[in-house]
Design a protein around this motif. Sequence first.
Motif, PDB file in Angstrom:
ATOM      1  N   MET A  41       0.855  -1.184   0.000  1.00 46.36           N
ATOM      2  CA  MET A  41       0.000   0.000   0.000  1.00 46.36           C
ATOM      3  C   MET A  41       0.891   1.233   0.000  1.00 46.36           C
ATOM      4  O   MET A  41       2.028   1.195   0.486  1.00 46.36           O
ATOM      5  CB  MET A  41      -0.910  -0.014   1.232  1.00 46.36           C
ATOM      6  CG  MET A  41      -1.905  -1.163   1.195  1.00 46.36           C
ATOM      7  SD  MET A  41      -2.935  -1.383   2.667  1.00 46.36           S
ATOM      8  CE  MET A  41      -3.127   0.202   3.350  1.00 46.36           C
ATOM      9  N   ALA A  42       0.376   2.312  -0.565  1.00 45.92           N
ATOM     10  CA  ALA A  42       1.121   3.574  -0.590  1.00 45.92           C
ATOM     11  C   ALA A  42       1.562   3.925   0.828  1.00 45.92           C
ATOM     12  O   ALA A  42       0.784   3.809   1.783  1.00 45.92           O
ATOM     13  CB  ALA A  42       0.261   4.679  -1.175  1.00 45.92           C
ATOM     14  N   GLY A  43       2.815   4.311   0.954  1.00 44.53           N
ATOM     15  CA  GLY A  43       3.355   4.709   2.247  1.00 44.53           C
ATOM     16  C   GLY A  43       3.966   3.576   3.048  1.00 44.53           C
ATOM     17  O   GLY A  43       4.654   3.821   4.032  1.00 44.53           O
ATOM     18  N   GLN A  44       3.742   2.330   2.635  1.00 43.69           N
ATOM     19  CA  GLN A  44       4.340   1.214   3.356  1.00 43.69           C
ATOM     20  C   GLN A  44       5.826   1.107   3.035  1.00 43.69           C
ATOM     21  O   GLN A  44       6.304   1.651   2.045  1.00 43.69           O
ATOM     22  CB  GLN A  44       3.657  -0.105   2.991  1.00 43.69           C
ATOM     23  CG  GLN A  44       2.341  -0.337   3.669  1.00 43.69           C
ATOM     24  CD  GLN A  44       1.848  -1.756   3.451  1.00 43.69           C
ATOM     25  OE1 GLN A  44       1.906  -2.290   2.349  1.00 43.69           O
ATOM     26  NE2 GLN A  44       1.346  -2.363   4.512  1.00 43.69           N
ATOM     27  N   GLN A  45       6.513   0.379   3.876  1.00 46.94           N
ATOM     28  CA  GLN A  45       7.928   0.093   3.644  1.00 46.94           C
ATOM     29  C   GLN A  45       8.119  -1.421   3.614  1.00 46.94           C
ATOM     30  O   GLN A  45       7.739  -2.110   4.551  1.00 46.94           O
ATOM     31  CB  GLN A  45       8.793   0.699   4.745  1.00 46.94           C
ATOM     32  CG  GLN A  45      10.260   0.348   4.599  1.00 46.94           C
ATOM     33  CD  GLN A  45      11.128   1.057   5.608  1.00 46.94           C
ATOM     34  OE1 GLN A  45      11.845   1.968   5.245  1.00 46.94           O
ATOM     35  NE2 GLN A  45      11.059   0.658   6.858  1.00 46.94           N
ATOM     36  N   LEU A  46       8.697  -1.909   2.539  1.00 41.50           N
ATOM     37  CA  LEU A  46       9.091  -3.306   2.433  1.00 41.50           C
ATOM     38  C   LEU A  46      10.487  -3.426   3.022  1.00 41.50           C
ATOM     39  O   LEU A  46      11.406  -2.728   2.602  1.00 41.50           O
ATOM     40  CB  LEU A  46       9.099  -3.734   0.960  1.00 41.50           C
ATOM     41  CG  LEU A  46       9.753  -5.083   0.638  1.00 41.50           C
ATOM     42  CD1 LEU A  46       9.011  -6.224   1.311  1.00 41.50           C
ATOM     43  CD2 LEU A  46       9.817  -5.271  -0.872  1.00 41.50           C
ATOM     44  N   VAL A  47      10.630  -4.291   4.015  1.00 41.52           N
ATOM     45  CA  VAL A  47      11.932  -4.514   4.635  1.00 41.52           C
ATOM     46  C   VAL A  47      12.469  -5.857   4.163  1.00 41.52           C
ATOM     47  O   VAL A  47      11.783  -6.878   4.275  1.00 41.52           O
ATOM     48  CB  VAL A  47      11.838  -4.495   6.183  1.00 41.52           C
ATOM     49  CG1 VAL A  47      13.187  -4.847   6.798  1.00 41.52           C
ATOM     50  CG2 VAL A  47      11.352  -3.145   6.670  1.00 41.52           C
ATOM     51  N   LEU A  48      13.664  -5.843   3.613  1.00 39.78           N
ATOM     52  CA  LEU A  48      14.359  -7.068   3.240  1.00 39.78           C
ATOM     53  C   LEU A  48      15.414  -7.325   4.304  1.00 39.78           C
ATOM     54  O   LEU A  48      16.425  -6.621   4.387  1.00 39.78           O
ATOM     55  CB  LEU A  48      14.994  -6.936   1.856  1.00 39.78           C
ATOM     56  CG  LEU A  48      14.023  -6.603   0.716  1.00 39.78           C
ATOM     57  CD1 LEU A  48      14.778  -6.454  -0.595  1.00 39.78           C
ATOM     58  CD2 LEU A  48      12.947  -7.663   0.596  1.00 39.78           C
ATOM     59  N   ALA A  76       5.510   2.928  -2.396  1.00 35.43           N
ATOM     60  CA  ALA A  76       6.060   2.440  -1.139  1.00 35.43           C
ATOM     61  C   ALA A  76       7.579   2.584  -1.202  1.00 35.43           C
ATOM     62  O   ALA A  76       8.119   3.025  -2.216  1.00 35.43           O
ATOM     63  CB  ALA A  76       5.651   0.986  -0.920  1.00 35.43           C
ATOM     64  N   THR A  77       8.232   2.199  -0.134  1.00 34.03           N
ATOM     65  CA  THR A  77       9.694   2.251  -0.084  1.00 34.03           C
ATOM     66  C   THR A  77      10.226   0.861   0.248  1.00 34.03           C
ATOM     67  O   THR A  77       9.480  -0.033   0.645  1.00 34.03           O
ATOM     68  CB  THR A  77      10.188   3.254   0.981  1.00 34.03           C
ATOM     69  OG1 THR A  77       9.697   2.852   2.268  1.00 34.03           O
ATOM     70  CG2 THR A  77       9.728   4.664   0.662  1.00 34.03           C
ATOM     71  N   VAL A  78      11.527   0.703   0.107  1.00 32.77           N
ATOM     72  CA  VAL A  78      12.179  -0.548   0.478  1.00 32.77           C
ATOM     73  C   VAL A  78      13.389  -0.224   1.341  1.00 32.77           C
ATOM     74  O   VAL A  78      14.053   0.802   1.137  1.00 32.77           O
ATOM     75  CB  VAL A  78      12.579  -1.392  -0.760  1.00 32.77           C
ATOM     76  CG1 VAL A  78      13.644  -0.711  -1.577  1.00 32.77           C
ATOM     77  CG2 VAL A  78      12.995  -2.783  -0.365  1.00 32.77           C
ATOM     78  N   ALA A  79      13.625  -1.061   2.325  1.00 39.73           N
ATOM     79  CA  ALA A  79      14.776  -0.907   3.208  1.00 39.73           C
ATOM     80  C   ALA A  79      15.502  -2.243   3.293  1.00 39.73           C
ATOM     81  O   ALA A  79      14.878  -3.302   3.272  1.00 39.73           O
ATOM     82  CB  ALA A  79      14.334  -0.467   4.597  1.00 39.73           C
TER      83      ALA A  79
END
Length: 120
Positions: A41-48, A76-79
């Motif tokens: 979803m917009a604004g979420q962050q995917l963490v790997l 979204a963003t990824v970290a």
Amino acid sequence: MTPLTITSRDAATGPVLEITGDLDYTSAPELRRLLDQLALMAGQQLVLDLTGLAFCDSSGISALLAARSRAMEQDATVALAAVPANTARILRVVGLDRVFALYPDAAAAVARTSVTDLTA
């Protein structure tokens, strides 16, 4: 060669994918397939979470970039969390340490605090 294992869990900020084993030419497509099915979803962050990452080659780096692209497509963003030293060195050499948000562990990434300095 260590088989790739990807486990998923939900956090307050979005999904966390725990990646263990080798992320290479033969296993990177597995991560890409999982990313294709992942709804953010917009604004979420995917963490790997790379705590258990044993090896990462250029195909693995490409899969990490695919994760970033997928997240950006969904606003979204990824970290990356707990990046092993050998992978951190690759990210630094090719300038991707300035592209990804980097954290010392998944908990810090979820809290979005304590960005890791990979210059060491």
